[in-house]
Design an enzyme around this catalytic site. Structure first.
Site, PDB file in Angstrom:
ATOM      1  N   LYS A 191       6.147   5.408  -0.711  1.00  0.00           N
ATOM      2  CA  LYS A 191       7.065   6.233   0.100  1.00  0.00           C
ATOM      3  C   LYS A 191       8.545   6.239  -0.141  1.00  0.00           C
ATOM      4  CE  LYS A 191       4.273   5.954   4.508  1.00  0.00           C
ATOM      5  NZ  LYS A 191       4.223   5.506   5.864  1.00  0.00           N
ATOM      6  N   HIS A 207      -5.827   3.978  -0.583  1.00  0.00           N
ATOM      7  CA  HIS A 207      -5.767   3.709   0.714  1.00  0.00           C
ATOM      8  C   HIS A 207      -5.877   4.926   1.959  1.00  0.00           C
ATOM      9  CE1 HIS A 207      -1.656   4.251   0.473  1.00  0.00           C
ATOM     10  NE2 HIS A 207      -1.275   4.348   1.644  1.00  0.00           N
ATOM     11  N   HIS A 208      -5.856   5.981   1.159  1.00  0.00           N
ATOM     12  CA  HIS A 208      -5.993   7.215   2.072  1.00  0.00           C
ATOM     13  C   HIS A 208      -7.330   8.219   2.054  1.00  0.00           C
ATOM     14  CE1 HIS A 208      -2.402   7.095   4.683  1.00  0.00           C
ATOM     15  NE2 HIS A 208      -1.612   6.866   3.464  1.00  0.00           N
ATOM     16  N   ASP A 254      -4.332  -0.546   8.192  1.00  0.00           N
ATOM     17  CA  ASP A 254      -3.221   0.530   8.296  1.00  0.00           C
ATOM     18  C   ASP A 254      -3.000   1.381   9.246  1.00  0.00           C
ATOM     19  OD1 ASP A 254      -0.572   1.570   7.339  1.00  0.00           O
ATOM     20  OD2 ASP A 254      -1.887   3.271   6.101  1.00  0.00           O
ATOM     21  N   HIS A 257       0.684  -1.242   0.106  1.00  0.00           N
ATOM     22  CA  HIS A 257       0.043  -0.023   0.147  1.00  0.00           C
ATOM     23  C   HIS A 257       0.939   1.304   0.077  1.00  0.00           C
ATOM     24  CE1 HIS A 257       0.818  -0.623   4.245  1.00  0.00           C
ATOM     25  NE2 HIS A 257       0.630   0.836   4.557  1.00  0.00           N
ATOM     26  N   ASP A 258       2.013   1.280   0.567  1.00  0.00           N
ATOM     27  CA  ASP A 258       2.808   2.308   0.693  1.00  0.00           C
ATOM     28  C   ASP A 258       4.075   2.246   0.063  1.00  0.00           C
ATOM     29  OD1 ASP A 258       1.541   4.239   2.384  1.00  0.00           O
ATOM     30  OD2 ASP A 258       2.129   3.361   4.188  1.00  0.00           O
ATOM     31  N   HIS A 281       2.945  10.327  -1.712  1.00  0.00           N
ATOM     32  CA  HIS A 281       3.425   8.737  -1.725  1.00  0.00           C
ATOM     33  C   HIS A 281       2.068   8.013  -2.466  1.00  0.00           C
ATOM     34  CE1 HIS A 281       0.857   8.124   1.803  1.00  0.00           C
ATOM     35  NE2 HIS A 281       0.974   7.010   1.802  1.00  0.00           N
TER      36      HIS A 281
HETATM   37  P1  C2E Z   1       1.923   6.065   8.512  1.00  0.00           P
HETATM   38  O1  C2E Z   1       2.611   6.299   9.691  1.00  0.00           O
HETATM   39  O2  C2E Z   1       1.879   4.728   8.184  1.00  0.00           O
HETATM   40  O3  C2E Z   1       0.559   6.453   9.106  1.00  0.00           O
HETATM   41  C1  C2E Z   1      -0.791   5.889   8.235  1.00  0.00           C
HETATM   42  C2  C2E Z   1      -1.916   6.664   8.737  1.00  0.00           C
HETATM   43  O4  C2E Z   1      -2.332   6.256  10.155  1.00  0.00           O
HETATM   44  C3  C2E Z   1      -1.980   8.091   8.729  1.00  0.00           C
HETATM   45  O5  C2E Z   1      -2.132   8.975   7.353  1.00  0.00           O
HETATM   46  C4  C2E Z   1      -2.893   8.496   9.760  1.00  0.00           C
HETATM   47  O6  C2E Z   1      -4.400   8.464   9.078  1.00  0.00           O
HETATM   48  C5  C2E Z   1      -2.787   7.550  10.755  1.00  0.00           C
HETATM   49  N1  C2E Z   1      -2.211   7.939  11.970  1.00  0.00           N
HETATM   50  C6  C2E Z   1      -0.664   7.732  12.015  1.00  0.00           C
HETATM   51  N2  C2E Z   1      -0.200   8.080  13.235  1.00  0.00           N
HETATM   52  C7  C2E Z   1      -1.296   8.643  13.788  1.00  0.00           C
HETATM   53  C8  C2E Z   1      -1.585   9.460  14.973  1.00  0.00           C
HETATM   54  O7  C2E Z   1      -0.522   9.794  15.599  1.00  0.00           O
HETATM   55  N3  C2E Z   1      -2.775  10.286  15.133  1.00  0.00           N
HETATM   56  C9  C2E Z   1      -3.803   9.983  14.187  1.00  0.00           C
HETATM   57  N4  C2E Z   1      -4.760  10.494  14.637  1.00  0.00           N
HETATM   58  N5  C2E Z   1      -3.633   9.368  13.127  1.00  0.00           N
HETATM   59  C10 C2E Z   1      -2.503   8.773  12.997  1.00  0.00           C
HETATM   60  P2  C2E Z   1      -1.596  10.356   7.037  1.00  0.00           P
HETATM   61  O8  C2E Z   1      -1.962  10.838   8.197  1.00  0.00           O
HETATM   62  O9  C2E Z   1      -2.204  10.646   5.650  1.00  0.00           O
HETATM   63  O10 C2E Z   1      -0.146  10.102   7.038  1.00  0.00           O
HETATM   64  C11 C2E Z   1       0.515   9.355   6.022  1.00  0.00           C
HETATM   65  C12 C2E Z   1       2.004   9.105   6.208  1.00  0.00           C
HETATM   66  O11 C2E Z   1       2.692  10.428   6.517  1.00  0.00           O
HETATM   67  C13 C2E Z   1       2.078   8.487   7.612  1.00  0.00           C
HETATM   68  O12 C2E Z   1       1.987   7.147   7.513  1.00  0.00           O
HETATM   69  C14 C2E Z   1       3.770   8.908   8.009  1.00  0.00           C
HETATM   70  O13 C2E Z   1       4.650   8.192   7.133  1.00  0.00           O
HETATM   71  C15 C2E Z   1       3.814  10.333   7.274  1.00  0.00           C
HETATM   72  N6  C2E Z   1       3.296  11.213   8.454  1.00  0.00           N
HETATM   73  C16 C2E Z   1       2.194  11.728   8.909  1.00  0.00           C
HETATM   74  N7  C2E Z   1       2.083  12.557   9.891  1.00  0.00           N
HETATM   75  C17 C2E Z   1       3.529  12.794  10.303  1.00  0.00           C
HETATM   76  C18 C2E Z   1       4.302  13.639  11.023  1.00  0.00           C
HETATM   77  O14 C2E Z   1       3.419  14.213  11.920  1.00  0.00           O
HETATM   78  N8  C2E Z   1       5.512  13.354  11.061  1.00  0.00           N
HETATM   79  C19 C2E Z   1       5.987  12.564  10.179  1.00  0.00           C
HETATM   80  N9  C2E Z   1       7.568  12.612  10.439  1.00  0.00           N
HETATM   81  N10 C2E Z   1       5.498  11.731   9.221  1.00  0.00           N
HETATM   82  C20 C2E Z   1       4.278  12.023   9.353  1.00  0.00           C
HETATM   83 FE    FE Z   2      -0.160   5.325   3.055  1.00  0.00          FE
HETATM   84 FE    FE Z   3       1.177   1.964   6.161  1.00  0.00          FE
END
Ligand code: C2E
Ligand code: FE
Ligand code: FE
Ligand code: SIN
Ligand code: SIN
Length: 372
Positions: free
Chosen positions: A225, A283-284, A312, A221-222, A250
């Site tokens: 990235k 997936h988003h 996810d 799915h990712d 991504h």
């Molecule tokens: P990921 O870490 O695999 O997270 C996938 C999805 O899980 C996120 O999509 C979000 O919907 C949810 N998620 C993950 N952590 C949290 C959280 O702490 N709180 C909430 N409410 N939801 C969470 P999203 O937001 O579209 O992010 C996609 C990707 O972008 C993430 O994949 C991560 O790789 C990156 N990302 C998102 N926010 C941050 C951030 O604040 N800092 C960094 N360094 N990366 C981020």
């Molecule tokens: Fe993703």
């Molecule tokens: Fe993931």
């Protein structure tokens, strides 16, 4: 006719088990063959699950899952590597539970072949008939070439998936250790997705193939990235708006990688391959239309992507990320519940909550260990 001629003749125009089964039913002595099915074996969990079933619509034994260790006769069969005939499942006491299931569905006799790759068990090929003693030596010799074709179909199906996975693994390895998402994240998330799909299988009439491909495609799915710079992907803190916008790309990068790969490998014709595209591209997306990149809502979002989204996010929440600490399961389940009908498809959330115990089992079994 020579065997090769026979096989070429049958392969010509036969692409799947349903068509092969139709072909076999056209041969008078074999017309009462009622089922051909393939089950795949997951060595990691010692589980056997149905994959392809020629009875499709009626699908009497679909969504079948068993621990191989609980079916001793199949264990023995895998060890021996050879085929086995059961003339009457009524008298067959080897696997009482398992045999009863087959009897309940009107099957009386069976012919079973293990699918091996070297010493490794890949799965089983099952033939069943409603009459006892169906698999006589005469019928078996008539069936033999078709059994070989069924075996080929099964192995080809599994190989196609392996090819895609190998290609993607290569892409992932090029990005080596920079990705915060470990192999175990991908393993857990795909298994959560499969639990959800299993829960939805009855009401949504999902085939075993659907469930299996969902599991096999979800780890990709990712894949997009790989195109995101380290400064963003590995940033220890929250992303600012421009960084988040880049991060969201991504999805589109992933879609491009997958579509290019499918084209390069000429895999556009693989059944269910659209699921791979859909998981990566959607997936988003969110149930209420608030997601990205397309802002689709409800049924506009393919089911496999709705499932992958729940799986996810649950795993992202319950994992450590460079930018956050892991949430507890209770917090993550509460989040899914809160987001039912807004972020997530409520049916997918419901299905995951129903299987909470198994979710926790998977989590414990595939705890963070190695960095992929
Ligand atoms: P990921 O870490 O695999 O997270 C996938 C999805 O899980 C996120 O999509 C979000 O919907 C949810 N998620 C993950 N952590 C949290 C959280 O702490 N709180 C909430 N409410 N939801 C969470 P999203 O937001 O579209 O992010 C996609 C990707 O972008 C993430 O994949 C991560 O790789 C990156 N990302 C998102 N926010 C941050 C951030 O604040 N800092 C960094 N360094 N990366 C981020
Ligand atoms: Fe993703
Ligand atoms: Fe993931
Ligand atoms: C099935 O193929 O539907 C059942 C698999 C098995 O009996 O092990
Ligand atoms: C068996 O004969 O034990 C398995 C056959 C099947 O599951 O179809």
């Amino acid at each position: 006719m020579s065997l090769k001629g026979e096989i070429d003749g049958v392969m010509d125009g036969v692409v799947n088990l349903v068509e092969l089964h139709d072909r076999i039913k056209g041969i008078a002595p074999l017309s009462a063959l009622t089922r051909i099915a393939v089950a795949v074996y997951d060595p990691e969990r010692d589980m056997l699950r149905t994959f392809i079933d020629s009875t499709m619509g009626e699908c009497p034994l679909s969504h079948y899952v068993a621990r191989l260790g609980d079916v001793p006769s199949l264990v023995a069969l895998a060890r021996a590597g050879g085929p086995r005939v059961v003339d009457d499942l009524k008298d067959y006491v080897g696997d009482s539970e398992h045999s009863r299931k087959l009897l309940d569905h009107g099957y009386r006799s069976s012919y079973t072949l293990p699918l091996m790759q070297g010493d490794a068990l890949q799965g089983f090929l099952f033939f069943n008939a409603a009459t006892p003693g169906f698999f006589t030596p005469e019928r078996l010799s008539q069936l033999w070439p078709y059994a070989q074709i069924a075996r080929l179909i099964a192995v080809l199906e599994l190989d196609k998936i392996r090819l895609i996975q190998a290609a993607v693994k290569t892409v992932r390895q090029i990005s080596y250790h920079r990705d915060e998402e470990t192999g175990s994240h991908l393993e857990r998330m795909s298994r959560y997705g499969r639990l959800i799909a299993e829960g939805l299988a009855e009401p949504y009439r999902l085939s075993d193939e659907y469930v299996e491909f969902l599991y096999r495609f979800s780890p990709l799915h990712d894949v997009g990235k790989v195109a995101i710079p380290d400064s963003i992907l590995l940033k220890p803190g929250p992303l600012d708006a421009p960084e988040y916008a880049l991060m969201q790309a991504h999805v589109d990068k992933g879609r491009q990688i997958i579509d290019m790969m499918l084209k390069e490998f000429g895999m556009g014709q693989v059944p269910h391959i659209d699921m791979l595209h859909n998981i990566v591209a959607y997936h988003h997306e969110c149930w209420d239309g608030s997601g990205y990149p397309y802002g689709l809502s409800g049924d506009q979002i393919p089911l496999e992507a709705r499932i992958a989204a729940v799986a996810d996010v649950f795993d992202a929440l319950t994992s450590n990320r460079p930018y956050k600490k892991a949430w507890s399961n209770a917090e993550a389940f509460a989040y899914l519940r809160d987001m039912r009908g807004s972020k997530f498809d409520p049916a997918c959330v419901e299905a995951m909550l129903q299987r909470a115990a198994e979710v926790e089992e998977i989590q414990a079994h595939f705890a963070e260990t190695i960095h992929d």
